[in-house]
Design a protein around this motif. Sequence first.
Motif, short mmCIF file in Angstrom:
data_model
loop_
_atom_site.label_atom_id
_atom_site.label_comp_id
_atom_site.label_asym_id
_atom_site.label_seq_id
_atom_site.Cartn_x
_atom_site.Cartn_y
_atom_site.Cartn_z
N SER A 348 14.98 29.54 -12.24
CA SER A 348 13.70 30.17 -12.54
C SER A 348 13.15 29.61 -13.85
CB SER A 348 13.86 31.70 -12.66
OG SER A 348 14.61 32.03 -13.80
N GLN A 482 11.18 20.95 -5.26
CA GLN A 482 9.74 21.02 -4.97
C GLN A 482 9.40 22.23 -4.11
OE1 GLN A 482 9.10 17.12 -3.26
NE2 GLN A 482 8.44 16.25 -5.23
N ARG A 483 10.36 22.78 -3.39
CA ARG A 483 10.09 23.97 -2.59
C ARG A 483 10.09 25.24 -3.45
NH1 ARG A 483 13.54 21.38 1.32
NH2 ARG A 483 15.30 22.64 0.56
N GLU A 484 10.58 25.14 -4.68
CA GLU A 484 10.61 26.30 -5.56
C GLU A 484 9.27 26.41 -6.28
OE1 GLU A 484 13.91 25.67 -8.14
OE2 GLU A 484 15.39 25.59 -6.52
N PRO A 485 8.55 27.51 -6.16
CA PRO A 485 7.21 27.63 -6.75
C PRO A 485 7.27 27.77 -8.27
CG PRO A 485 7.88 29.73 -5.81
CD PRO A 485 8.96 28.75 -5.44
N LEU A 486 6.21 27.29 -8.92
CA LEU A 486 6.04 27.51 -10.35
C LEU A 486 5.58 28.94 -10.59
CD1 LEU A 486 4.23 24.18 -11.39
CD2 LEU A 486 6.67 24.72 -11.53
N PRO A 488 3.29 32.02 -11.36
CA PRO A 488 1.85 32.16 -11.10
C PRO A 488 1.03 32.09 -12.40
CG PRO A 488 2.96 34.28 -10.90
CD PRO A 488 4.03 33.26 -11.03
#
Length: 512
Positions: A348, A482-486, A488
């Motif tokens: 995270s 790349q599949r892990e979102p930044l 918001p």
Amino acid sequence: MALRDRWSPGRHPAHRSSLRWLIARAPAWIAVCGLLAVVVLSATCASVALIWTSSSMDFEAATAIRLFFTVGAAIMGVMDFPAEPANFYHAVIAFICAILSVLLPALVLGIVLVRIFTVRIFKWRATISLIRGSEVDDETHRLIKNDRQMIIAVRWYKIPRQLVISNLLAEAFLNYRTVSRVDGSVVHRTERLRVLGPPDQPTYGRTFPRVWTGMPLTLWIPVDAEMDAGRLVEIQGRGLRGVSSPGLLVRLTGKTVGFTTDIIDEKWYSTEHDVQLGRFAPVHPAVESRKDVIAANWRGWEHFGEPARYAVFGYGSLAHPNTIRQLCGAVERDKNFFIAELSDWRRSWTVCTDNTDRSRSVAYFEPDSDNRIDGQILFLNLVREKASSVRGVVLLVQSDALAYLDDREGNYDRVDVTSSVDLSGVADELKPDVVWAYVGKESAVRQANRGIVRRSAVIWRPYLDRLSDAFAQHDNLLETFQREPLPPDVRVVDLDRRKRDQPADPYADAPR
């Protein structure tokens, strides 16, 4: 976990290839039978020689038996051999008996003394270990206020299985020599040191109520000072500069159960030459292995005197090949680093450098300007989460590399994640004893979450590019990342990083 391979008989590291060790560890009945065999053989040979070579006596069976016992008594020194005057053979036999009567008691006494004084009650590690507070065991960790404080660890275990020891008191002393201000003479000084132990025990000693055979015991001694270039320069307020022959003396005193006799043992360590940076190599005195530990032929713990083999789990910029080369000396997959999975953790963006803190030496500015941004710079972190996992890189490192990373990763704590890392694909000879991961400090996590909520947090573009470049060098790591979102509403921005107002590129990959 099962016991490691035991030493073969006679190969204990304290007395390898030593006759003294073989005598000391041999069962008593072997020594007794051997002595009896020597006595019987010598008496028999002498009697036969006497009967065969004597020319002045008429021998009968009773005479031969009497001479047999006479020679045996003479060999054991009980009586003199009754040699006939002017009998050459009798003179030779009397001389042999006289020599053997001296050698045999000396041999018996020598074996007894060797067995008493050679086999020590405790096996000590040859070096002391210097570690940070975060590396001590769980029981002792509760007594430490700062995980970054340095701790000296001394370890030993009991060898004799027949001996039961109770109320073993371990004490530590600092010994050194200094020059008297009065007359310039050399003065030997000894100062008692505080140790870590249960709250109900005195701080100047730790008592172990019962000592089991083979169970490793550890004495933790707080240093209350930082190291200087990998060396101890101070212990509990006593500076070691300007003194000669500084050393650590550890003393053990206790009582044997049944015999009610006192036991005392000491070990002296040089604080200049006998210090190992890092933890011990682990041993595993499991309950199911007690039958091996108390066996008569048990030779001790293998690797007991060796340092632990360390590894670091890299889930971010540590996975970059340049960083691997910097920490490990080379980039050799399946030799000094491995792809592995960390269970029950997830990645995270919850660590930050708080750029609003003007006391920090590192700060971030808008490109080509002196405008310091008012916000938080986010970095990757690990968060505990059941059923989650993170794929990353396990780097085999030396203890000095850990000290370097501890200083570099100021926003992180080093956490033991050995039990959560899948090392099934690593060869046994390369498998690390301890795997560490850097997890964000509570203060850094709290500031990061506050910045995300207030929308003052940003991601530094060079750091994000570094991550993408690192993961692209390893199988499938980039796709997973790349599949892990930044987070918001968090922007990726270009910034100038400066340390004490000077440009500072953390990815220059210069040698340490």
